[in-house]
Design an enzyme around this catalytic site. Structure first.
Site, short mmCIF file in Angstrom:
data_model
loop_
_atom_site.label_atom_id
_atom_site.label_comp_id
_atom_site.label_asym_id
_atom_site.label_seq_id
_atom_site.Cartn_x
_atom_site.Cartn_y
_atom_site.Cartn_z
N GLU A 54 -35.50 33.85 27.01
CA GLU A 54 -34.64 33.39 28.11
C GLU A 54 -34.01 34.60 28.80
OE1 GLU A 54 -35.14 30.60 28.96
OE2 GLU A 54 -35.15 29.15 27.31
N ASP A 112 -37.79 36.83 31.82
CA ASP A 112 -39.04 36.77 32.61
C ASP A 112 -38.94 37.73 33.80
OD1 ASP A 112 -37.14 35.03 33.79
OD2 ASP A 112 -38.58 33.42 34.19
N GLY A 170 -31.96 21.60 31.93
CA GLY A 170 -32.42 22.86 31.35
C GLY A 170 -33.85 22.79 30.86
N LEU A 171 -34.57 21.74 31.27
CA LEU A 171 -35.96 21.57 30.83
C LEU A 171 -36.91 21.74 32.01
CD1 LEU A 171 -35.33 18.54 28.44
CD2 LEU A 171 -35.69 20.93 27.79
N SER A 212 -36.66 20.85 35.36
CA SER A 212 -36.94 19.76 36.30
C SER A 212 -37.27 20.31 37.69
CB SER A 212 -35.75 18.79 36.37
OG SER A 212 -34.54 19.49 36.51
N GLU A 215 -38.97 28.79 45.27
CA GLU A 215 -37.63 28.67 44.68
C GLU A 215 -36.78 29.90 45.02
OE1 GLU A 215 -37.66 26.90 40.82
OE2 GLU A 215 -35.63 27.61 40.38
N ASP A 245 -40.98 29.09 34.24
CA ASP A 245 -41.07 27.62 34.30
C ASP A 245 -42.33 27.16 35.03
OD1 ASP A 245 -38.50 28.04 33.37
OD2 ASP A 245 -37.57 27.68 35.33
C1 GLA Z 1 -34.45 29.46 34.66
C2 GLA Z 1 -35.37 30.30 35.54
C3 GLA Z 1 -36.43 30.98 34.69
C4 GLA Z 1 -35.81 31.75 33.56
C5 GLA Z 1 -34.83 30.87 32.79
C6 GLA Z 1 -34.05 31.62 31.78
O1 GLA Z 1 -35.15 28.39 34.10
O2 GLA Z 1 -35.98 29.48 36.50
O3 GLA Z 1 -37.23 31.79 35.49
O4 GLA Z 1 -35.21 32.91 34.03
O5 GLA Z 1 -33.90 30.24 33.65
O6 GLA Z 1 -34.90 32.15 30.86
#
Ligand code: GLA
Length: 482
Positions: free
Chosen positions: A48, A51, A172-173, A175, A223, A235
């Site tokens: 987390e 990326d 946080g999944l 969406s 995004e 994601d």
């Molecule tokens: C969000 C961002 C991802 C990543 C996570 C944290 O989901 O869209 O690119 O940075 O937070 O790991």
């Protein structure tokens, strides 16, 4: 029936959901959709906030995700509606007036008819609202099509879209990425030569990994540039490139992926996502603030991405060495708890030195944990029970780092991680961007009910919103439903 059954979010049966969506589409738009497309959300084992620093991430695509029923238009308009009760505001038509109103922050004059123009006039910038994830996706696909004729989007292309999701919105999944990626597939199918040449489910086979990587990059661009959220591509990549039964080991230096089988580990164990129902929203600035701290540390250390501070196969000593270099550069020995240090203020742009160091430590240890996990999950000699114990330990260590170094956790997540571990989970952590969202736990299958019961209880006792639970089954990527 258990009392907690209502709190379990089922992914539903895709063909039934698709049939229902088709019926609603016909009611809403007075014609049948050309198809229904699906993209999954994700749960991330580790990686987390790394990326965008070129770190490794270990996400799985969920069975839960977003469905889009759509039919093309030839007037350059997007007309879209979501069936999510929290977001539904009837059919939204995208027009230049709406874009201008949001961008100038004036709001549209009451009663003033919206000027109808086409979506190709969308300009990158700070615009908000869920419809922009969809509009941005079309905008980004059109940019890809300028270079790749098979993905070209005609000038007058528009579409009617009806959207529903089995993911908790803002949970946080992922969406947002599920919305982008499902809309992306619909647009590829309806607008491009590739879609015309591969009708219906033939599109799935036509979308090889290279094309999917390209579409994931376009969704990310939507995004970042259109919505204005600082996503790093994790994601969108897993939503378009995941695999059933596998964890994706994603190297964000070049977005190459390995897919690691999970059948051994998941024979006796299961992943459980606990949605705290404290919705997070990446557009609200806190995510960008944390990212800015870590980027300030990166500038100070003179690298383009933090992953470059570590060798190919990092060890804990490599993290210590990078932190020591940071300390030498800022010229302080005792940074902990001291936010006033102003050393190297230029590179840190006035940000707290101690906070930047904590973000740096999160990124480096998180990248180290990812490499360790990758090794564990690729080690065919390792007993599943030993592997599960190690994965659990790394999950919990990841949570501590999210809490203490990234500082993106919150009381409900901390309480849940502690509680589920006490009642038999092998480990648990907050996943996603933080400031709300979900906790992922690894639990022995025969302890799943006990863990759910304890999680529900601790939230009740401590006055948090009652959580919801999603059984996490590593699932197939974005696809045509029919
Ligand atoms: C969000 C961002 C991802 C990543 C996570 C944290 O989901 O869209 O690119 O940075 O937070 O790991």
């Amino acid at each position: 029936m258990h009392s907690d059954d209502a709190a379990r979010l089922s992914p539903g049966e895709p063909h039934r959901i698709s049939a229902g969506l088709r019926t609603r589409f016909a009611e809403e738009f007075g014609r049948d959709p050309d198809g229904v497309w699906f993209a999954p959300g994700r749960a991330n084992l580790n990686g987390e906030h790394v990326d965008f620093h070129g770190g490794r991430c270990l996400p799985m695509a969920l069975a839960h995700g977003t469905y889009v029923a759509a039919a093309p238009r030839q007037d350059g308009l997007l007309r879209l509606r979501t069936l999510d009760p929290e977001l539904d505001d009837g059919v939204q038509t995208l027009s230049l007036a709406a874009v201008a109103a949001v961008m100038s922050d004036d709001g549209a004059e009451a009663g003033e008819p919206a000027t109808i123009t086409d979506v190709h006039t969308i300009v990158p910038g700070q615009i908000s609202g869920w419809t922009w994830y969809v509009a941005g996706t079309l905008w980004a696909l059109a940019r890809v099509g300028e270079e790749a004729p098979e993905l070209a989007v005609p000038e007058d292309f528009g579409a009617d879209l009806l959207i529903c999701s089995t993911l908790p919105i803002g949970g946080g999944l992922s969406s947002s990425a599920a919305l982008e990626c499902s809309a992306m597939l619909a647009f590829v199918a309806l607008a491009t030569p590739l879609g015309a040449a591969n009708r219906g489910t033939a599109l799935d086979a036509a979308l090889d990994d290279e094309l999917r990587a390209r579409l994931a990059a376009a969704c990310m661009r939507a995004e970042v540039e259109v919505v204005g959220a600082g996503t790093g591509g994790l994601d969108q990549t897993v939503s378009l490139r995941g695999r059933a039964g596998h964890v994706v080991s994603l190297d964000c230096r070049d977005f190459t992926v390995e897919r690691l089988p999970m059948d051994g580990l998941l024979a006796e164990h299961a992943f459980l996502a606990i949605d705290t129902r404290q919705a997070h929203w990446l557009g609200d600035g806190q995510f960008d603030d944390r990212r800015a701290d870590s980027e300030a540390a990166m500038r100070l250390l003179g690298v383009d991405r933090l992953r470059d501070l570590l060798p190919e196969h990092p060890e804990p000593g490599d993290v210590d060495a990078a932190l020591a270099r940071f300390d030498t550069l800022v010229g302080g020995d005792e940074l902990e708890g001291c936010d006033e240090l102003t050393g190297c203020a230029e590179a840190l742009e006035g940000r707290s030195t101690a906070a930047c160091r904590r973000r740096l430590r999160h990124a480096l240890t998180e990248m180290l944990r990812s490499e360790q996990l990758d090794r564990i999950l690729t080690d065919e000699e390792l007993e599943p029970t030993t592997a599960a114990a190690e994965v659990g330990r790394i999950l919990t260590a990841g949570h501590a780092s999210m809490r203490d170094d990234a500082e993106v956790s919150f009381p409900a997540a901390d309480a849940l991680v502690g509680t589920v571990s006490e009642v038999g989970a092998l480990g648990a952590r907050l996943i996603g961007g933080g400031f709300g969202g979900s906790v992922l736990a690894l639990v022995p299958r025969d302890r799943e009910d006990a863990v759910i019961g304890a999680a529900a209880r601790v939230c009740q006792e401590q006055g948090f919103t009652a959580p919801r639970f999603l059984h996490v089954e590593p699932s197939a990527p974005a696809r045509v439903v029919g």
